[in-house]
Scaffold this motif. Structure first.
Motif, short mmCIF file in Angstrom:
data_model
loop_
_atom_site.label_atom_id
_atom_site.label_comp_id
_atom_site.label_asym_id
_atom_site.label_seq_id
_atom_site.Cartn_x
_atom_site.Cartn_y
_atom_site.Cartn_z
N ILE A 150 50.72 36.75 26.82
CA ILE A 150 50.95 38.14 27.47
C ILE A 150 49.62 38.70 28.34
CG2 ILE A 150 50.22 39.58 25.58
CD1 ILE A 150 52.24 41.57 26.25
N ASN A 151 48.25 38.31 27.86
CA ASN A 151 47.22 38.60 28.51
C ASN A 151 47.09 38.26 30.01
OD1 ASN A 151 46.49 35.96 28.20
ND2 ASN A 151 44.67 36.39 27.18
N TRP A 152 47.67 37.58 30.58
CA TRP A 152 47.71 37.01 31.82
C TRP A 152 48.10 38.38 32.74
CZ3 TRP A 152 52.29 37.76 34.42
CH2 TRP A 152 53.61 37.59 33.56
N ILE A 153 48.84 39.28 32.13
CA ILE A 153 49.33 40.62 32.86
C ILE A 153 47.88 41.27 33.42
CG2 ILE A 153 50.54 42.67 32.62
CD1 ILE A 153 52.31 41.14 30.59
N LEU A 154 46.86 41.01 32.61
CA LEU A 154 45.72 41.81 32.95
C LEU A 154 45.33 41.52 34.33
CD1 LEU A 154 43.64 41.05 29.76
CD2 LEU A 154 44.53 43.26 30.56
N PHE A 155 45.69 40.32 35.03
CA PHE A 155 45.19 40.01 36.21
C PHE A 155 45.84 40.71 37.28
CE2 PHE A 155 43.89 35.91 34.09
CZ PHE A 155 42.90 36.20 34.43
N LEU A 156 47.37 41.32 36.96
CA LEU A 156 47.91 42.31 37.91
C LEU A 156 47.06 43.72 38.13
CD1 LEU A 156 51.59 41.83 36.49
CD2 LEU A 156 50.57 41.03 38.38
N LEU A 157 46.05 43.79 37.33
CA LEU A 157 45.48 45.27 37.24
C LEU A 157 44.42 45.23 38.34
CD1 LEU A 157 44.89 46.05 33.42
CD2 LEU A 157 46.51 46.87 35.10
N ILE A 158 44.03 43.91 39.01
CA ILE A 158 43.01 43.73 39.92
C ILE A 158 43.55 44.16 41.16
CG2 ILE A 158 41.54 42.00 41.25
CD1 ILE A 158 41.62 40.26 38.84
N PRO A 159 44.63 43.91 41.72
CA PRO A 159 45.03 44.57 43.12
C PRO A 159 45.21 46.11 42.67
CG PRO A 159 46.78 43.41 42.20
CD PRO A 159 45.69 42.83 41.31
N CYS A 160 45.65 46.44 41.73
CA CYS A 160 45.80 47.99 41.32
C CYS A 160 44.51 48.62 41.49
CB CYS A 160 46.40 47.91 39.99
SG CYS A 160 48.10 47.55 39.84
N TRP A 161 43.30 48.04 40.92
CA TRP A 161 42.12 48.65 40.94
C TRP A 161 41.48 48.85 42.57
CZ3 TRP A 161 38.59 51.01 37.71
CH2 TRP A 161 37.28 51.27 38.04
N TYR A 162 41.40 47.82 43.08
CA TYR A 162 40.94 48.02 44.44
C TYR A 162 41.93 48.75 45.44
CZ TYR A 162 37.52 44.58 42.86
OH TYR A 162 36.61 44.04 42.22
#
Length: 221
Positions: A150-162
């Motif tokens: 499940i922790n691969w979902i963290l990578f979806l937060l990168i485009p959200c941040w920028y």
């Protein structure tokens, strides 16, 4: 905005062989905004004026007032340029007249938004190594907690941040990648609580979000 400046914007765009859609894409605005500028129904703000001037290789003054004719060989001012009225640009901070207004000579004066200096908080947000922190969090939660599933979902937060930073900077909530955030939320609900159904309902918020974002954008234009 007066009709002369609207015609000048149209002429410069055509001179550089750009369609309204292409110009809007380069400036990060809608085609409707460019169309309103060229019909003298709205005025570009100071940020868009600066971008237009850089794109066309001229100064903001030339963009607003037009190119000034050079003086004659003997330094005399041409008769047709005599007594030309001054055109000023008011900002929100100057306490000038509302947009638009006219001075005593009947010249239209456009009220532009002032340029907001980037705050220290925005500077820190843009410089924060968020992508690196996500990679570290991914490895730590994987090796220490064995959450590889499940922790691969963290990578979806990168485009959200920028995307969030871009939306704040441009004051355009439609720039935020809301569908990516919704996808991340849906996956977390599914993997952690088996809420694949009715968790899919969160996707119905996407058109609502962009409807609200468009309404805010039109209100601020």
């Amino acid at each position: 905005m007066n009709i002369e400046m609207a015609n000048r914007l149209t002429g410069l765009r055509k001179q550089h062989e750009l369609s309204q859609e292409q110009l809007a894409e380069r400036l990060g605005v809608s085609r409707q905004a460019v169309s309103k500028w060229e019909r003298a129904e709205a005025s570009p703000d100071i940020e868009n004026l600066s971008s237009l001037a850089k794109l066309y290789g001229i100064t903001i003054d030339e963009l607003v007032n037009g190119a000034q004719e050079p003086p004659s060989a003997f330094g005399a001012v041409p008769e047709n340029n005599a007594a030309a009225p001054d055109v000023s640009i008011n900002t929100q901070e100057s306490g000038g007249c509302p947009n638009p207004c006219e001075n005593a000579d009947g010249v239209t004066v456009t009220f532009y938004d002032s340029v907001e200096k980037p705050s220290m908080a925005m500077f820190l947000l843009r410089g924060f190594p968020f992508a690196l922190m996500v990679v570290i969090a991914f490895l730590l939660t994987g090796f220490l907690l064995n959450l590889w599933y499940i922790n691969w979902i963290l990578f979806l937060l990168i485009p959200c941040w920028y995307g969030m930073i871009d939306a704040i900077k441009k004051r355009r909530p439609d720039k935020f990648p809301y569908p990516v955030l919704v996808t991340a939320v849906y996956l977390v609900m599914g993997f952690m609580w088996e809420l694949w159904h009715p968790g899919w309902v969160v996707f119905l918020t996407i058109p609502i979000y962009y409807w609200i974002a468009d309404a805010i954008r039109e209100h601020n234009r």
